[in-house]
Design a protein around this motif. Structure first.
Motif, PDB file in Angstrom:
ATOM      1  N   PRO A   5      42.935  37.287  26.738  1.00  0.00           N
ATOM      2  CA  PRO A   5      44.192  36.349  26.695  1.00  0.00           C
ATOM      3  C   PRO A   5      45.499  37.180  26.708  1.00  0.00           C
ATOM      4  O   PRO A   5      46.406  36.972  27.283  1.00  0.00           O
ATOM      5  CB  PRO A   5      43.839  36.051  25.406  1.00  0.00           C
ATOM      6  N   GLU A   9      49.329  37.125  33.831  1.00  0.00           N
ATOM      7  CA  GLU A   9      49.151  35.832  34.442  1.00  0.00           C
ATOM      8  C   GLU A   9      48.466  36.061  35.622  1.00  0.00           C
ATOM      9  O   GLU A   9      47.692  35.321  36.237  1.00  0.00           O
ATOM     10  CB  GLU A   9      50.426  34.857  34.412  1.00  0.00           C
ATOM     11  N   LEU A  12      44.948  36.837  35.458  1.00  0.00           N
ATOM     12  CA  LEU A  12      44.049  35.608  35.006  1.00  0.00           C
ATOM     13  C   LEU A  12      44.113  34.791  36.217  1.00  0.00           C
ATOM     14  O   LEU A  12      42.924  34.294  36.590  1.00  0.00           O
ATOM     15  CB  LEU A  12      44.953  35.037  34.041  1.00  0.00           C
ATOM     16  N   LEU A  16      40.411  33.493  38.012  1.00  0.00           N
ATOM     17  CA  LEU A  16      40.173  32.155  38.578  1.00  0.00           C
ATOM     18  C   LEU A  16      39.963  31.834  39.920  1.00  0.00           C
ATOM     19  O   LEU A  16      39.473  30.779  40.332  1.00  0.00           O
ATOM     20  CB  LEU A  16      41.447  31.212  37.806  1.00  0.00           C
ATOM     21  N   THR A  27      37.806  26.259  31.772  1.00  0.00           N
ATOM     22  CA  THR A  27      38.342  27.404  31.194  1.00  0.00           C
ATOM     23  C   THR A  27      39.343  27.037  30.379  1.00  0.00           C
ATOM     24  O   THR A  27      39.903  27.785  29.463  1.00  0.00           O
ATOM     25  CB  THR A  27      38.955  28.514  32.293  1.00  0.00           C
ATOM     26  N   SER A  28      39.924  25.831  30.325  1.00  0.00           N
ATOM     27  CA  SER A  28      40.990  25.289  29.434  1.00  0.00           C
ATOM     28  C   SER A  28      40.643  25.231  28.100  1.00  0.00           C
ATOM     29  O   SER A  28      41.164  25.292  27.082  1.00  0.00           O
ATOM     30  CB  SER A  28      41.628  23.982  29.769  1.00  0.00           C
ATOM     31  N   SER A  33      45.722  30.264  25.278  1.00  0.00           N
ATOM     32  CA  SER A  33      46.147  31.070  26.355  1.00  0.00           C
ATOM     33  C   SER A  33      45.579  30.566  27.948  1.00  0.00           C
ATOM     34  O   SER A  33      46.268  30.824  28.887  1.00  0.00           O
ATOM     35  CB  SER A  33      46.323  32.564  26.377  1.00  0.00           C
ATOM     36  N   TRP A  34      44.469  29.894  27.768  1.00  0.00           N
ATOM     37  CA  TRP A  34      43.732  29.629  28.908  1.00  0.00           C
ATOM     38  C   TRP A  34      43.949  27.951  29.065  1.00  0.00           C
ATOM     39  O   TRP A  34      43.578  27.650  30.087  1.00  0.00           O
ATOM     40  CB  TRP A  34      42.285  29.725  28.723  1.00  0.00           C
ATOM     41  N   ARG A  35      44.700  27.408  28.295  1.00  0.00           N
ATOM     42  CA  ARG A  35      44.816  26.107  28.184  1.00  0.00           C
ATOM     43  C   ARG A  35      45.371  25.376  29.619  1.00  0.00           C
ATOM     44  O   ARG A  35      44.920  24.410  30.068  1.00  0.00           O
ATOM     45  CB  ARG A  35      45.623  25.378  27.079  1.00  0.00           C
ATOM     46  N   ILE A  37      46.715  27.864  32.097  1.00  0.00           N
ATOM     47  CA  ILE A  37      46.578  28.687  33.309  1.00  0.00           C
ATOM     48  C   ILE A  37      46.016  28.010  34.704  1.00  0.00           C
ATOM     49  O   ILE A  37      46.269  28.211  35.493  1.00  0.00           O
ATOM     50  CB  ILE A  37      45.917  29.917  32.781  1.00  0.00           C
ATOM     51  N   TRP A  38      44.959  27.188  34.288  1.00  0.00           N
ATOM     52  CA  TRP A  38      44.391  26.657  35.532  1.00  0.00           C
ATOM     53  C   TRP A  38      45.136  25.863  36.378  1.00  0.00           C
ATOM     54  O   TRP A  38      44.927  25.627  37.533  1.00  0.00           O
ATOM     55  CB  TRP A  38      43.084  25.791  35.211  1.00  0.00           C
TER      56      TRP A  38
END
Length: 208
Positions: A5, A9, A12, A16, A27-28, A33-35, A37-38
């Protein structure tokens, strides 16, 4: 201690990049921190499943437009057997302009259109050919109709795959002659073709 995390960015996003869209969404649930980013990764891949609900693609593309996010790559595999010819045209006519807006500016667009019915679906070339960034076009078990596009506006196509496709000779000749970057042509069981004539300067690059 989980250090992932804390990664930047862009790192990350790179992680992905190698996942299909369905896996990316999952991944969320990993952490806060991943919630989200997708939702901002620079590539979208809907090529692993031909039955994505159109609402998922609609909402995802609209979200990128609303946030004014750039999109480097977009991959889509869609089955013409899941939609009527008119609905398929309507969907592509809506999605393709979104991809080519100055805001999103997709650099690479891969489109696969498959048909699983006994009757081949008709792909309307004028709609598909609006996708200027298109680099790979894969059409399977469908018909390209009989209307020859008046002009072909994009010149980035590098890979053309036609499998069990019905295509008029004149349409094929115009497509082949319109792409200076075309290096990979893959044809199998195509109806309507009598001869395949390619420019000599491309012969050493082409696969057949």
């Amino acid at each position: 201690m989980d250090r992932i995390p804390e990664l930047p960015e862009d790192i990350l996003h790179r992680i992905l990049y190698f996942l299909f869209q369905e896996d990316v969404v999952r991944t969320s649930a990993l952490s806060k921190s991943w919630r989200y980013i997708w939702r901002t990764r620079p590539n979208l891949d809907f090529s692993d499943n031909t039955k994505y609900y159109k609402g998922v693609v609609n909402n995802t593309l609209q979200g990128y437009c609303d946030l004014r996010l750039c999109l480097d790559e977009f991959r889509l595999r869609i089955s013409s057997g899941d939609y009527s010819d008119s609905e398929l045209v309507s969907l592509l006519d809506k999605w393709i302009p979104l991809l080519t807006t100055s805001t999103m500016g997709v650099k690479e667009f891969q489109l696969s259109i498959l048909s699983k019915n006994s009757v081949r679906g008709i792909v309307h070339l004028p709609v598909v050919l609006k996708a200027e960034p298109l680099k790979l076009l894969w059409l399977y078990d469908c018909s390209l109709g009989q209307n020859i596009p008046e002009n072909i506006p994009f010149v980035r196509l590098q890979v053309l795959r036609l499998q069990s496709v019905s295509i008029e000779q004149e349409i094929f000749d115009k497509i082949i002659s319109s792409y200076p970057l075309l290096t990979d042509v893959w044809l199998q069981k195509c109806e309507g073709l009598k001869t395949v004539i390619l420019k000599k300067k491309l012969h050493r690059y082409l696969k057949h």
